[in-house]
Write an enzyme that holds these catalytic residues in place. Structure first.
Site, mmCIF file in Angstrom:
data_model
loop_
_atom_site.group_PDB
_atom_site.id
_atom_site.type_symbol
_atom_site.label_atom_id
_atom_site.label_comp_id
_atom_site.label_asym_id
_atom_site.label_seq_id
_atom_site.Cartn_x
_atom_site.Cartn_y
_atom_site.Cartn_z
ATOM 1 N N HIS A 257 35.181 -12.871 -17.912
ATOM 2 C CA HIS A 257 34.529 -13.016 -19.212
ATOM 3 C C HIS A 257 35.583 -13.386 -20.242
ATOM 4 C CE1 HIS A 257 35.563 -8.740 -18.411
ATOM 5 N NE2 HIS A 257 36.149 -8.848 -19.586
ATOM 6 N N ASP A 341 41.705 -8.827 -13.388
ATOM 7 C CA ASP A 341 40.832 -7.850 -14.022
ATOM 8 C C ASP A 341 39.442 -7.927 -13.382
ATOM 9 O OD1 ASP A 341 40.364 -5.960 -16.290
ATOM 10 O OD2 ASP A 341 38.968 -7.521 -16.928
ATOM 11 N N GLU A 370 41.949 -5.648 -9.241
ATOM 12 C CA GLU A 370 41.477 -4.363 -9.772
ATOM 13 C C GLU A 370 40.226 -3.954 -8.993
ATOM 14 O OE1 GLU A 370 39.728 -2.171 -13.782
ATOM 15 O OE2 GLU A 370 39.685 -4.356 -13.628
ATOM 16 N N HIS A 443 45.865 1.946 -18.376
ATOM 17 C CA HIS A 443 45.244 1.764 -19.685
ATOM 18 C C HIS A 443 43.770 2.140 -19.676
ATOM 19 C CE1 HIS A 443 44.160 -1.793 -17.457
ATOM 20 N NE2 HIS A 443 43.277 -2.130 -18.375
ATOM 21 N N ASP A 444 43.188 2.310 -18.474
ATOM 22 C CA ASP A 444 41.774 2.657 -18.357
ATOM 23 C C ASP A 444 41.537 4.134 -18.071
ATOM 24 O OD1 ASP A 444 40.558 0.153 -18.809
ATOM 25 O OD2 ASP A 444 40.998 -0.499 -16.764
ATOM 26 N N ASP A 513 40.855 5.841 -23.770
ATOM 27 C CA ASP A 513 40.994 4.739 -24.720
ATOM 28 C C ASP A 513 40.285 5.066 -26.040
ATOM 29 O OD1 ASP A 513 40.828 2.258 -26.040
ATOM 30 O OD2 ASP A 513 39.219 1.533 -24.744
ATOM 31 N N ARG A 517 46.649 4.936 -25.648
ATOM 32 C CA ARG A 517 47.372 3.713 -25.978
ATOM 33 C C ARG A 517 48.233 3.896 -27.217
ATOM 34 N NH1 ARG A 517 42.301 -0.487 -24.670
ATOM 35 N NH2 ARG A 517 42.004 0.254 -22.537
#
Length: 618
Positions: A257, A341, A370, A443-444, A513, A517
């Site tokens: 996307h 991703d 991923e 980061h997730d 998140d 971060r």
């Protein structure tokens, strides 16, 4: 004829991890043979045996092969056969055994077991799995100065590096992620010595391309470095200097996307009058899946700000995979590989094309996918994915390892960790197991110190405001640190690339998140934890057995987990005791703990809440 049910087959007659029952261990390459054997007691009176292969990729076609009686030893029969795997098959084979009696009930049929068949003809790069990887969220790692230009859209920069990221919705109730801290590629370059001293051999960057949001996962221009991060020349210089220090660079490829404010879609007009959402005749129009132009289109998980690409459009695929496409041009500028991703959202044909483009540009160009589950059996959109069959992903993000390790550190049985990880090892081809991206935090996910220290993500019992403002107590922090040290010792000793999310080694805390971060706390690091990670990084870099050694479990009992890595006669033993009492571990030889220099006899005492990396004493 009376037949017994499948579950009546005694599982002790066959176990796929036992070399007496199956060889080789785990997945096999197409065109190779697999030796299968069952060992029923002579007293049961079996007269013949067979195995049936169900070829899932060939519309569940079945083939049955006889297992030949070989011998009787100590009252146990052996039925065995070497069965060739078709050279033109890749995918999963489900196999089951049939044992026949001479008297009623006549037969027993086993459960189905998984055999992964992969393409063994290609050479898969090994540099990633050998050494330590370090994940950088670019905006938050290092700022040398306030950015001179803010780039596209309504973006702003925190003057204070130690601020907390904005998490509250704006006046319209939206979380825009438009607050930046100004980390840059030049900032990363200035810290290359730090990363090298830490033992880093691969930098994995979260997206660095122009985007409106601070996370940059809504790409605006794949051909341009975000101006707040720097320029293409800055990227090329960073790669050259990283390579000079033995550090590879992996980029984040977000190709499922794109941002709706991108130059390709341009819903907001940031990029003028062009773009698929503003011009029905735009060259990008067919890159998207329109239900009604311009306001109805397919988007990622229904987020209208992230329109999905039409991933079968040939122009779009050429834009990514062509000789001058995104994949090859950034490898040409100095990158060494890509992390894909949401790899499950990409068609297998597209992943294969991305893989082929990377290899066409660099013979050791790497593709990491991923995937959050066991990638060998992953289903997406009712299709079995080809992630680890060869020619697609060279490795996957190893979230199953993260889950198993956290479960163990928070009180789970070490036996379950072993079962979970041996299942992954059995299911994955060797190249995919070795190239797994092994991490405790990304980061997730919430910061690993917070998770281990508080014992929960607290999403079910705390409000978002509570999680945003929570500060760990000293006791929680200490608990998080000793658990994290155990987890890191096991992570750095396990096959695959031990991957550290920026700041985890420095003591950064926070929930999900954007609380995970925060900017790197330069000057306020947890020096003890930082030094511990650096010691692990040096060992991973210098001890061949930790880089490429075969794994074997020595103990997996409640709070004690121990395994060895062996290569060319060199053995390293990783042991972690997360219990509140000391535990004994039987060794084959006296050892020295590479972390502390402490000597251990052949019956080692592992103190409570302690991890060791043992090498043979001189």
């Amino acid at each position: 004829m009376e037949e017994m049910k499948r579950e009546d087959f005694d599982p002790s007659l066959f176990h796929p991890w036992d070399s007496k029952c199956k060889a080789p261990f785990g997945a096999v390459a197409a065109g190779e043979s697999v030796k299968l054997s069952v060992h029923p007691p002579r007293s049961l009176g079996f007269v013949q045996a067979s195995v049936t292969f169900r070829f899932e990729q060939w519309e569940d076609r079945e083939e049955t092969y006889p297992l030949i009686w070989q011998d009787t030893a100590l009252g146990v029969d052996t039925f065995s056969a070497d069965i060739p795997v078709p050279a033109d098959y890749q995918g999963l084979i489900w196999y089951s055994f049939r044992l026949d009696f001479s008297t009623p009930p006549y037969l027993k049929i086993s459960q189905e077991y998984q055999l992964t068949v992969y393409d063994g003809s290609e050479t898969v790069p090994t540099w990633f799995g050998d050494g330590m990887c370090y994940q950088i969220f670019p905006d938050r790692f290092c700022r040398l100065e306030l950015p001179r230009g803010l780039g596209p859209g309504d973006r702003w920069v925190h003057e204070n590096w130690s601020d907390h990221p904005v998490w509250q919705p704006d006046e319209n109730g939206e979380i825009t992620n438009r607050d930046f801290f100004g980390g840059s590629l030049a900032g990363v370059e200035s810290k290359l010595d730090y990363l090298a001293d830490l033992g880093v051999e691969t930098i994995y960057f979260c997206p660095i391309f122009e985007a409106l949001e601070n996370h940059r996962y809504g790409t605006a221009d794949y051909e341009k470095i975000d101006p707040m991060l720097g320029s293409e020349k800055d990227f090329e210089r960073l790669c050259r200097k990283a390579h000079a220090k033995g550090i590879h660079v992996i980029l984040d490829g977000v190709f499922n996307h794109v941002g709706w404010a991108s130059k390709y879609f341009n819903a907001t007009g940031v990029y003028g009058d062009g773009g698929a959402a503003r011009d029905e005749h735009s060259p990008y129009h067919d890159w998207f899946l329109w239900e009604h132009w311009p306001d109805q289109y397919k988007s990622w998980w229904g987020f209208k700000t992230l329109p999905d690409f039409n991933k079968t459009n040939p122009d779009f695929l050429n834009f990514l995979c062509g000789e001058k496409g995104v994949i090859r041009s950034w490898l040409r500028r100095g990158a060494d590989g890509w992390r894909l991703d949401v790899a499950d959202e990409l068609p297998d044909e597209m992943v294969h094309a991305l893989h082929a483009a990377a290899r066409a540009e660099k013979k050791d160009g790497l593709i990491i996918g991923e995937v959050w589950e066991d990638g060998s059996i992953k289903m997406a959109y009712d299709v079995r994915r080809k992630h680890v069959w060869g020619g697609h992903c060279d490795g996957l993000m190893n979230y199953p390892l993260r889950n198993a390790l956290i479960s163990f550190l928070l009180g789970g049985d070490a036996q379950q960790f072993m079962l979970d990880m041996e299942t992954i090892r059995e299911h994955y081809p060797p190249f995919a197991f070795h190239n797994a991206m092994n991490s405790l935090g990304t980061h997730d996910t919430l910061r690993i110190l917070t998770f281990l220290g508080t014992g929960s993500d607290h999403r079910g019992d705390w409000s978002r405001e509570q999680r945003a403002n929570y500060t760990m107590t000293e006791e929680e922090y200490r608990q998080g640190v000793w658990r994290l040290k155990l987890g890191l010792a096991l992570l750095f000793a396990f096959p695959g690339a031990p991957t550290v999310y920026y700041g985890d080694e420095a003591g950064v805390t926070g929930f999900e998140d954007p609380f995970n971060r925060k900017p790197f706390p330069w000057g306020s690091e947890d020096k003890d934890l930082q030094g511990f990670v650096a010691k692990l990084g040096r060992l991973r870099k210098t001890v061949p057995a930790l880089r490429r050694g075969e794994i074997a479990y020595l103990a997996a009992d409640k709070g004690l987990l121990a395994f060895s890595r062996t290569l060319d006669g060199e053995t390293v033993i990783a042991a972690a005791n997360r219990g509140d009492r000391g535990a004994h571990l039987e060794l084959s030889f006296p050892c020295v703990d590479a972390l502390t220099g402490e000597c251990f006899p052949q019956r080692a005492y592992i103190p409570a809440q302690r991890a060791v990396l043992l090498q043979k004493a001189p």
